[in-house]
Design an enzyme around this catalytic site. Structure first.
Site, mmCIF file in Angstrom:
data_model
loop_
_atom_site.group_PDB
_atom_site.id
_atom_site.type_symbol
_atom_site.label_atom_id
_atom_site.label_comp_id
_atom_site.label_asym_id
_atom_site.label_seq_id
_atom_site.Cartn_x
_atom_site.Cartn_y
_atom_site.Cartn_z
ATOM 1 N N SER A 119 -6.905 3.878 -4.623
ATOM 2 C CA SER A 119 -6.183 2.759 -5.206
ATOM 3 C C SER A 119 -5.405 2.050 -4.107
ATOM 4 O O SER A 119 -5.064 2.651 -3.085
ATOM 5 C CB SER A 119 -5.228 3.312 -6.254
ATOM 6 O OG SER A 119 -4.072 2.522 -6.343
ATOM 7 N N SER A 120 -5.088 0.786 -4.342
ATOM 8 C CA SER A 120 -4.349 0.026 -3.332
ATOM 9 C C SER A 120 -2.927 0.563 -3.144
ATOM 10 O O SER A 120 -2.279 0.224 -2.159
ATOM 11 C CB SER A 120 -4.297 -1.447 -3.723
ATOM 12 O OG SER A 120 -3.661 -1.591 -4.969
ATOM 13 N N CYS A 121 -2.440 1.404 -4.059
ATOM 14 C CA CYS A 121 -1.068 1.901 -3.900
ATOM 15 C C CYS A 121 -0.959 2.984 -2.826
ATOM 16 O O CYS A 121 0.119 3.496 -2.554
ATOM 17 C CB CYS A 121 -0.476 2.369 -5.215
ATOM 18 S SG CYS A 121 -1.228 3.856 -5.812
ATOM 19 N N TYR A 148 1.164 9.524 -7.195
ATOM 20 C CA TYR A 148 -0.254 9.152 -7.306
ATOM 21 C C TYR A 148 -0.810 8.801 -5.923
ATOM 22 O O TYR A 148 -1.909 9.226 -5.555
ATOM 23 C CB TYR A 148 -0.361 7.956 -8.251
ATOM 24 C CG TYR A 148 -1.757 7.460 -8.483
ATOM 25 C CD1 TYR A 148 -2.640 8.170 -9.287
ATOM 26 C CD2 TYR A 148 -2.191 6.263 -7.927
ATOM 27 C CE1 TYR A 148 -3.920 7.712 -9.515
ATOM 28 C CE2 TYR A 148 -3.469 5.789 -8.147
ATOM 29 C CZ TYR A 148 -4.338 6.510 -8.943
ATOM 30 O OH TYR A 148 -5.608 6.046 -9.167
ATOM 31 N N LYS A 152 -3.909 10.472 -3.781
ATOM 32 C CA LYS A 152 -5.081 9.679 -3.405
ATOM 33 C C LYS A 152 -5.282 9.664 -1.879
ATOM 34 O O LYS A 152 -6.414 9.675 -1.402
ATOM 35 C CB LYS A 152 -4.954 8.255 -3.951
ATOM 36 C CG LYS A 152 -5.148 8.189 -5.459
ATOM 37 C CD LYS A 152 -6.584 8.530 -5.821
ATOM 38 C CE LYS A 152 -6.835 8.533 -7.315
ATOM 39 N NZ LYS A 152 -8.215 8.934 -7.642
ATOM 40 N N ASN A 177 -5.609 -3.484 -8.244
ATOM 41 C CA ASN A 177 -5.299 -3.288 -9.671
ATOM 42 C C ASN A 177 -6.497 -3.728 -10.518
ATOM 43 O O ASN A 177 -7.032 -4.810 -10.313
ATOM 44 C CB ASN A 177 -4.092 -4.132 -10.079
ATOM 45 C CG ASN A 177 -2.805 -3.642 -9.445
ATOM 46 O OD1 ASN A 177 -2.827 -2.991 -8.415
ATOM 47 N ND2 ASN A 177 -1.687 -3.951 -10.060
ATOM 48 N N HIS A 191 -0.866 -0.097 -17.343
ATOM 49 C CA HIS A 191 -0.611 -1.104 -16.325
ATOM 50 C C HIS A 191 -0.283 -2.436 -17.000
ATOM 51 O O HIS A 191 -0.366 -2.571 -18.216
ATOM 52 C CB HIS A 191 -1.832 -1.240 -15.400
ATOM 53 C CG HIS A 191 -1.918 -0.135 -14.411
ATOM 54 N ND1 HIS A 191 -2.836 0.880 -14.504
ATOM 55 C CD2 HIS A 191 -1.171 0.138 -13.328
ATOM 56 C CE1 HIS A 191 -2.659 1.723 -13.501
ATOM 57 N NE2 HIS A 191 -1.654 1.304 -12.768
HETATM 58 P P1 GDP Z 1 2.155 -1.528 -10.127
HETATM 59 O O1 GDP Z 1 1.153 -2.536 -9.629
HETATM 60 O O2 GDP Z 1 1.945 -0.165 -9.553
HETATM 61 O O3 GDP Z 1 3.571 -2.015 -9.946
HETATM 62 O O4 GDP Z 1 1.881 -1.286 -11.684
HETATM 63 P P2 GDP Z 1 2.000 -2.082 -13.049
HETATM 64 O O5 GDP Z 1 0.699 -2.689 -13.393
HETATM 65 O O6 GDP Z 1 2.560 -1.110 -14.030
HETATM 66 O O7 GDP Z 1 3.082 -3.238 -12.829
HETATM 67 C C1 GDP Z 1 2.798 -4.425 -12.134
HETATM 68 C C2 GDP Z 1 3.936 -5.414 -12.290
HETATM 69 O O8 GDP Z 1 3.934 -5.934 -13.618
HETATM 70 C C3 GDP Z 1 5.342 -4.828 -12.052
HETATM 71 O O9 GDP Z 1 6.113 -5.805 -11.373
HETATM 72 C C4 GDP Z 1 5.864 -4.659 -13.479
HETATM 73 O O10 GDP Z 1 7.284 -4.701 -13.545
HETATM 74 C C5 GDP Z 1 5.253 -5.883 -14.148
HETATM 75 N N1 GDP Z 1 5.196 -5.827 -15.614
HETATM 76 C C6 GDP Z 1 5.613 -6.820 -16.446
HETATM 77 N N2 GDP Z 1 5.494 -6.458 -17.733
HETATM 78 C C7 GDP Z 1 4.952 -5.199 -17.714
HETATM 79 C C8 GDP Z 1 4.605 -4.286 -18.751
HETATM 80 O O11 GDP Z 1 4.760 -4.543 -19.950
HETATM 81 N N3 GDP Z 1 4.069 -3.092 -18.353
HETATM 82 C C9 GDP Z 1 3.861 -2.791 -17.029
HETATM 83 N N4 GDP Z 1 3.300 -1.605 -16.712
HETATM 84 N N5 GDP Z 1 4.225 -3.619 -16.025
HETATM 85 C C10 GDP Z 1 4.761 -4.810 -16.366
#
Ligand code: GDP
Length: 326
Positions: A119-121, A148, A152, A177, A191
């Site tokens: 994953s990119s993380c 995670y 990875k 993502n 996500h």
């Molecule tokens: P990340 O890419 O590892 O940070 O994973 P996420 O997909 O969970 O979050 C991506 C971005 O979307 C972050 O800045 C979150 O704060 C934002 N975000 C906004 N609304 C939501 C939500 O309802 N759920 C999640 N998971 N992230 C959200």
């Protein structure tokens, strides 16, 4: 087997081979299995009830019996920003156990090709953007998904180590993502895209606004899972090297703009509301996909089309999809 130095350009033919998709029930594994049906290979799968991939003896026995020639390691514990932050032990243990068992058994049984999915993380939280493969281990990880990412990184290093020490043709791909049909729509664990889709569906029904976590300013890159599956098949055929290879679109979008797109697709009329008590995570995550582009592969699905299609899938699977926990 690979040449010394770790790279080879001869295409690897999947036709007629036994290909095990580990994690075929997940969003990624199911997309890979769908795409593999076009290659003329023999797809192998096993359900979780039959084999827990964290069980080393079980994995050894299953693989010794079924003798896969190719393995796509798409099984993993995955989750969004909140799940990672609250369940780090599960993210470490499950992912380390799954990948250790499968990679080691693949080596012992002489698997011809193995694709490990990361994953990119894995890249540092403040890595220069876009993030090239050489950003790996150049700085601290983003704390909200460190567990995670550590697992990875261990997995991709393990694949590279088995290449170097034993000459196994094991490769690693690092997707950005992902989103698409079959995603996890549980609000606490998911996500951002599935979470926003579910909240948008419910906001449309109630007439409320779409709640967005954080400030909406972080930027993310999103790849449709069918594009990833296509890239996996491409990489199995054309990639053979130590270094992981990034898989993405090369374009990113602000979370606020993404939320507006999803609100429009779902017909939310009351606009967005931002939850400043929820974390933003990394300010930006965009992959440098130059290496993959140079090999001749590009993502095909425009974000808006992919979102609209995924939303339609979610609407028709609302009752089952919203209850799935990753
Ligand atoms: P990340 O890419 O590892 O940070 O994973 P996420 O997909 O969970 O979050 C991506 C971005 O979307 C972050 O800045 C979150 O704060 C934002 N975000 C906004 N609304 C939501 C939500 O309802 N759920 C999640 N998971 N992230 C959200």
């Amino acid at each position: 087997m690979v040449t010394e130095g770790g790279s080879s350009t001869a295409p690897f033919d999947l036709a007629g081979r036994r290909v095990w998709v580990a994690g075929h029930r997940g969003m990624v594994g199911s997309a890979v299995a769908r795409r593999l049906t076009e290659t003329g290979c023999q797809i192998q799968t096993v359900n979780h009830a039959e084999l827990d991939l964290r069980d080393q003896a079980g994995v050894n026995d299953w693989m010794a019996f079924h003798r896969p020639e190719v393995v796509v390691l798409a099984a993993a514990r995955v989750g969004g920003i909140q799940a990672n932050a609250t369940r780090p032990a599960d993210f470490l243990y499950d992912n380390l156990a799954i990948q250790t068992n499968v990679i080691h058994a693949a080596y012992r049984l002489g698997v011809r090709k193995l694709l490990f999915l990361g994953s990119s993380c894995i890249y540092p939280g403040r890595a220069p953007q876009p993030m090239g493969e050489d950003a790996l281990l150049t700085g601290p990880l983003e704390p909200t998904n460190e567990a995670y990412a550590i697992a990875k990184i261990a997995g991709l290093k393990m694949a590279a180590a088995y290449r170097r020490q034993y000459g196994c043709d094991f490769i690693s791909a690092m997707p950005t993502n992902l989103y698409g049909p079959g995603d996890n729509f549980d609000l606490e664990a998911s996500h951002v895209i599935p979470a926003l889709m579910r909240k948008a569906y419910e906001a449309h029904a109630s007439g409320g606004s779409l709640e967005v976590w954080g400030t909406g300013t972080p930027r993310r890159e999103f790849l449709h899972v069918d594009d990833l599956a296509d890239a996996c098949v491409f990489l199995l055929a054309h990639y053979s090297a130590d270094e992981p290879i990034n898989v993405g679109t090369g374009e990113d979008i602000a979370i606020g703009e993404l939320a507006r797109m999803i609100a429009e697709i779902a017909g939310v009329e009351a606009g967005l509301s931002f939850r400043s008590d929820k974390p933003d995570g990394s300010p930006r995550k965009l992959l440098d996909v130059g290496r993959l582009t140079a090999l001749g592969w590009r993502a095909k699905t425009p974000l808006r089309d992919g979102l609209a299609e995924t939303y339609r899938w979610f609407e028709t699977h609302y009752d089952s999809a919203r209850l799935r926990v990753g």
